[in-house]
Design a protein around this motif. Structure first.
Motif, PDB file in Angstrom:
ATOM      1  N   MET A  11       0.828  -1.202   0.000  1.00 40.64           N
ATOM      2  CA  MET A  11       0.000   0.000   0.000  1.00 40.64           C
ATOM      3  C   MET A  11       0.864   1.255   0.000  1.00 40.64           C
ATOM      4  SD  MET A  11      -2.700   1.827   0.013  1.00 40.64           S
ATOM      5  CE  MET A  11      -4.135   0.857   0.320  1.00 40.64           C
ATOM      6  N   VAL A  12       1.879   1.262   0.833  1.00 38.87           N
ATOM      7  CA  VAL A  12       2.748   2.433   0.917  1.00 38.87           C
ATOM      8  C   VAL A  12       3.463   2.674  -0.410  1.00 38.87           C
ATOM      9  CG1 VAL A  12       4.848   3.335   2.016  1.00 38.87           C
ATOM     10  CG2 VAL A  12       3.058   2.297   3.403  1.00 38.87           C
ATOM     11  N   ARG A  13       3.940   1.621  -1.031  1.00 37.71           N
ATOM     12  CA  ARG A  13       4.679   1.757  -2.297  1.00 37.71           C
ATOM     13  C   ARG A  13       3.802   2.246  -3.445  1.00 37.71           C
ATOM     14  NH1 ARG A  13       8.115  -3.740  -1.503  1.00 37.71           N
ATOM     15  NH2 ARG A  13       9.673  -2.841  -0.106  1.00 37.71           N
ATOM     16  N   GLY A  14       2.513   1.931  -3.409  1.00 35.32           N
ATOM     17  CA  GLY A  14       1.622   2.343  -4.492  1.00 35.32           C
ATOM     18  C   GLY A  14       0.441   3.168  -4.002  1.00 35.32           C
ATOM     19  N   PHE A  15       0.660   3.958  -2.946  1.00 37.28           N
ATOM     20  CA  PHE A  15      -0.428   4.662  -2.271  1.00 37.28           C
ATOM     21  C   PHE A  15      -1.330   5.447  -3.232  1.00 37.28           C
ATOM     22  CE2 PHE A  15      -2.226   8.245   0.136  1.00 37.28           C
ATOM     23  CZ  PHE A  15      -2.950   7.528   1.078  1.00 37.28           C
ATOM     24  N   SER A  16      -0.756   6.270  -4.070  1.00 38.23           N
ATOM     25  CA  SER A  16      -1.542   7.099  -4.977  1.00 38.23           C
ATOM     26  C   SER A  16      -2.389   6.234  -5.913  1.00 38.23           C
ATOM     27  CB  SER A  16      -0.619   8.006  -5.786  1.00 38.23           C
ATOM     28  OG  SER A  16      -1.362   8.801  -6.665  1.00 38.23           O
ATOM     29  N   ASP A  17      -1.816   5.173  -6.430  1.00 35.17           N
ATOM     30  CA  ASP A  17      -2.549   4.271  -7.321  1.00 35.17           C
ATOM     31  C   ASP A  17      -3.731   3.632  -6.598  1.00 35.17           C
ATOM     32  OD1 ASP A  17      -3.010   2.648  -9.721  1.00 35.17           O
ATOM     33  OD2 ASP A  17      -2.254   0.986  -8.483  1.00 35.17           O
ATOM     34  N   TYR A  18      -3.515   3.171  -5.372  1.00 35.20           N
ATOM     35  CA  TYR A  18      -4.587   2.520  -4.631  1.00 35.20           C
ATOM     36  C   TYR A  18      -5.692   3.513  -4.268  1.00 35.20           C
ATOM     37  CZ  TYR A  18      -1.726  -1.638  -4.435  1.00 35.20           C
ATOM     38  OH  TYR A  18      -0.996  -2.737  -4.787  1.00 35.20           O
ATOM     39  N   VAL A  19      -5.333   4.719  -3.901  1.00 31.12           N
ATOM     40  CA  VAL A  19      -6.352   5.736  -3.604  1.00 31.12           C
ATOM     41  C   VAL A  19      -7.160   6.043  -4.861  1.00 31.12           C
ATOM     42  CG1 VAL A  19      -6.723   8.145  -2.939  1.00 31.12           C
ATOM     43  CG2 VAL A  19      -5.142   6.717  -1.634  1.00 31.12           C
ATOM     44  N   ASN A  20      -6.504   6.129  -6.005  1.00 29.98           N
ATOM     45  CA  ASN A  20      -7.228   6.355  -7.258  1.00 29.98           C
ATOM     46  C   ASN A  20      -8.162   5.195  -7.587  1.00 29.98           C
ATOM     47  OD1 ASN A  20      -6.231   8.898  -7.838  1.00 29.98           O
ATOM     48  ND2 ASN A  20      -4.459   8.090  -8.937  1.00 29.98           N
ATOM     49  N   ARG A  21      -7.728   3.982  -7.342  1.00 26.05           N
ATOM     50  CA  ARG A  21      -8.582   2.817  -7.600  1.00 26.05           C
ATOM     51  C   ARG A  21      -9.822   2.840  -6.708  1.00 26.05           C
ATOM     52  NH1 ARG A  21      -4.565  -2.295  -7.856  1.00 26.05           N
ATOM     53  NH2 ARG A  21      -6.558  -3.400  -7.891  1.00 26.05           N
ATOM     54  N   VAL A  22      -9.643   3.274  -5.474  1.00 25.98           N
ATOM     55  CA  VAL A  22     -10.786   3.396  -4.564  1.00 25.98           C
ATOM     56  C   VAL A  22     -11.721   4.504  -5.048  1.00 25.98           C
ATOM     57  CG1 VAL A  22     -11.460   4.085  -2.229  1.00 25.98           C
ATOM     58  CG2 VAL A  22      -9.591   2.466  -2.553  1.00 25.98           C
ATOM     59  N   ALA A  23     -11.147   5.640  -5.407  1.00 28.74           N
ATOM     60  CA  ALA A  23     -11.949   6.800  -5.795  1.00 28.74           C
ATOM     61  C   ALA A  23     -12.680   6.603  -7.120  1.00 28.74           C
ATOM     62  CB  ALA A  23     -11.056   8.039  -5.874  1.00 28.74           C
ATOM     63  N   TYR A  24     -12.022   6.035  -8.110  1.00 30.18           N
ATOM     64  CA  TYR A  24     -12.593   5.983  -9.452  1.00 30.18           C
ATOM     65  C   TYR A  24     -13.180   4.635  -9.842  1.00 30.18           C
ATOM     66  CZ  TYR A  24     -10.220  10.420  -9.668  1.00 30.18           C
ATOM     67  OH  TYR A  24      -9.808  11.693  -9.397  1.00 30.18           O
ATOM     68  N   ARG A  25     -12.646   3.561  -9.288  1.00 32.79           N
ATOM     69  CA  ARG A  25     -13.171   2.223  -9.611  1.00 32.79           C
ATOM     70  C   ARG A  25     -14.031   1.659  -8.489  1.00 32.79           C
ATOM     71  NH1 ARG A  25      -7.877  -1.018 -11.708  1.00 32.79           N
ATOM     72  NH2 ARG A  25      -7.112   0.522 -13.202  1.00 32.79           N
ATOM     73  N   ARG A  26     -14.085   2.390  -7.357  1.00 33.70           N
ATOM     74  CA  ARG A  26     -14.878   1.978  -6.189  1.00 33.70           C
ATOM     75  C   ARG A  26     -14.410   0.634  -5.624  1.00 33.70           C
ATOM     76  NH1 ARG A  26     -17.012   6.161  -4.253  1.00 33.70           N
ATOM     77  NH2 ARG A  26     -18.715   5.055  -3.317  1.00 33.70           N
ATOM     78  N   GLU A  27     -13.096   0.369  -5.688  1.00 31.08           N
ATOM     79  CA  GLU A  27     -12.531  -0.869  -5.143  1.00 31.08           C
ATOM     80  C   GLU A  27     -12.340  -0.729  -3.638  1.00 31.08           C
ATOM     81  OE1 GLU A  27      -9.214  -2.702  -7.215  1.00 31.08           O
ATOM     82  OE2 GLU A  27      -9.646  -1.441  -8.955  1.00 31.08           O
ATOM     83  N   ARG A  28     -12.261  -1.875  -2.953  1.00 33.06           N
ATOM     84  CA  ARG A  28     -11.991  -1.928  -1.509  1.00 33.06           C
ATOM     85  C   ARG A  28     -10.735  -2.753  -1.274  1.00 33.06           C
ATOM     86  NH1 ARG A  28     -17.340  -3.830   1.546  1.00 33.06           N
ATOM     87  NH2 ARG A  28     -15.717  -4.189   3.057  1.00 33.06           N
ATOM     88  N   PHE A  29      -9.986  -2.378  -0.244  1.00 38.32           N
ATOM     89  CA  PHE A  29      -8.765  -3.098   0.106  1.00 38.32           C
ATOM     90  C   PHE A  29      -8.716  -3.339   1.603  1.00 38.32           C
ATOM     91  CE2 PHE A  29      -7.816  -0.771  -3.745  1.00 38.32           C
ATOM     92  CZ  PHE A  29      -7.212  -1.731  -4.534  1.00 38.32           C
ATOM     93  N   ILE A  30      -8.366  -4.567   1.980  1.00 39.11           N
ATOM     94  CA  ILE A  30      -8.051  -4.903   3.363  1.00 39.11           C
ATOM     95  C   ILE A  30      -6.531  -4.902   3.464  1.00 39.11           C
ATOM     96  CG2 ILE A  30      -8.145  -6.674   5.163  1.00 39.11           C
ATOM     97  CD1 ILE A  30     -10.878  -5.480   4.562  1.00 39.11           C
ATOM     98  N   LEU A  31      -6.009  -4.137   4.406  1.00 36.51           N
ATOM     99  CA  LEU A  31      -4.559  -4.034   4.591  1.00 36.51           C
ATOM    100  C   LEU A  31      -4.096  -5.042   5.629  1.00 36.51           C
ATOM    101  CD1 LEU A  31      -4.240  -0.148   4.668  1.00 36.51           C
ATOM    102  CD2 LEU A  31      -4.186  -1.695   2.712  1.00 36.51           C
ATOM    103  N   LEU A  32      -3.042  -5.759   5.291  1.00 37.37           N
ATOM    104  CA  LEU A  32      -2.493  -6.792   6.166  1.00 37.37           C
ATOM    105  C   LEU A  32      -1.138  -6.371   6.697  1.00 37.37           C
ATOM    106  CD1 LEU A  32      -3.158  -9.862   3.825  1.00 37.37           C
ATOM    107  CD2 LEU A  32      -4.649  -8.979   5.637  1.00 37.37           C
ATOM    108  N   LYS A  33      -0.925  -6.620   7.975  1.00 34.99           N
ATOM    109  CA  LYS A  33       0.395  -6.447   8.585  1.00 34.99           C
ATOM    110  C   LYS A  33       0.810  -7.847   9.004  1.00 34.99           C
ATOM    111  CE  LYS A  33       3.004  -3.455  11.464  1.00 34.99           C
ATOM    112  NZ  LYS A  33       3.558  -2.364  10.736  1.00 34.99           N
ATOM    113  N   GLY A  34       1.799  -8.372   8.306  1.00 38.82           N
ATOM    114  CA  GLY A  34       2.065  -9.803   8.431  1.00 38.82           C
ATOM    115  C   GLY A  34       0.925 -10.499   7.711  1.00 38.82           C
ATOM    116  N   ARG A  35       0.239 -11.362   8.397  1.00 35.21           N
ATOM    117  CA  ARG A  35      -0.955 -12.003   7.815  1.00 35.21           C
ATOM    118  C   ARG A  35      -2.236 -11.546   8.489  1.00 35.21           C
ATOM    119  NH1 ARG A  35       1.313 -18.156   7.173  1.00 35.21           N
ATOM    120  NH2 ARG A  35       2.905 -17.635   5.649  1.00 35.21           N
ATOM    121  N   LYS A  36      -2.108 -10.561   9.361  1.00 35.64           N
ATOM    122  CA  LYS A  36      -3.244 -10.108  10.153  1.00 35.64           C
ATOM    123  C   LYS A  36      -3.905  -8.871   9.524  1.00 35.64           C
ATOM    124  CE  LYS A  36      -4.379  -8.416  14.744  1.00 35.64           C
ATOM    125  NZ  LYS A  36      -3.828  -7.967  16.024  1.00 35.64           N
ATOM    126  N   PRO A  37      -5.220  -8.916   9.273  1.00 31.40           N
ATOM    127  CA  PRO A  37      -5.916  -7.739   8.763  1.00 31.40           C
ATOM    128  C   PRO A  37      -5.911  -6.631   9.817  1.00 31.40           C
ATOM    129  CG  PRO A  37      -7.316  -9.696   8.631  1.00 31.40           C
ATOM    130  CD  PRO A  37      -6.104 -10.066   9.412  1.00 31.40           C
TER     131      PRO A  37
END
Length: 71
Positions: A11-37
């Motif tokens: 997420m950090v490496r592609g932050f702008s891309d992921y925010v755009n995907r949420v804003a324009y494609r209405r996608e959702r993302f669950i962020l994992l730290k290790g394997r934990k949501p």
């Protein structure tokens, strides 16, 4: 709506891309730290906020007495 999972590092490496995907494609993302949501990135609901309701109501035209009688 499909939910994707990705690591916090991805997420950090592609932050702008992921925010755009949420804003324009209405996608959702669950962020994992290790394997934990740990967080979710999702679009906000469309529409007006409750705090805007007063402004919306004031912007509507007032009904005349004749229009009220028709209801």
């Amino acid at each position: 709506m499909h939910t994707n999972t990705l690591s916090v590092t991805e997420m950090v490496r592609g932050f702008s891309d992921y925010v755009n995907r949420v804003a324009y494609r209405r996608e959702r993302f669950i962020l994992l730290k290790g394997r934990k949501p740990v967080a979710e990135l999702r679009p906000l609901p469309a529409g007006c906020r409750v705090g805007d309701l007063g402004d919306v109501l004031r912007s509507l035209a007032a009904w005349s007495a004749a229009e009220e009688a028709d209801c």
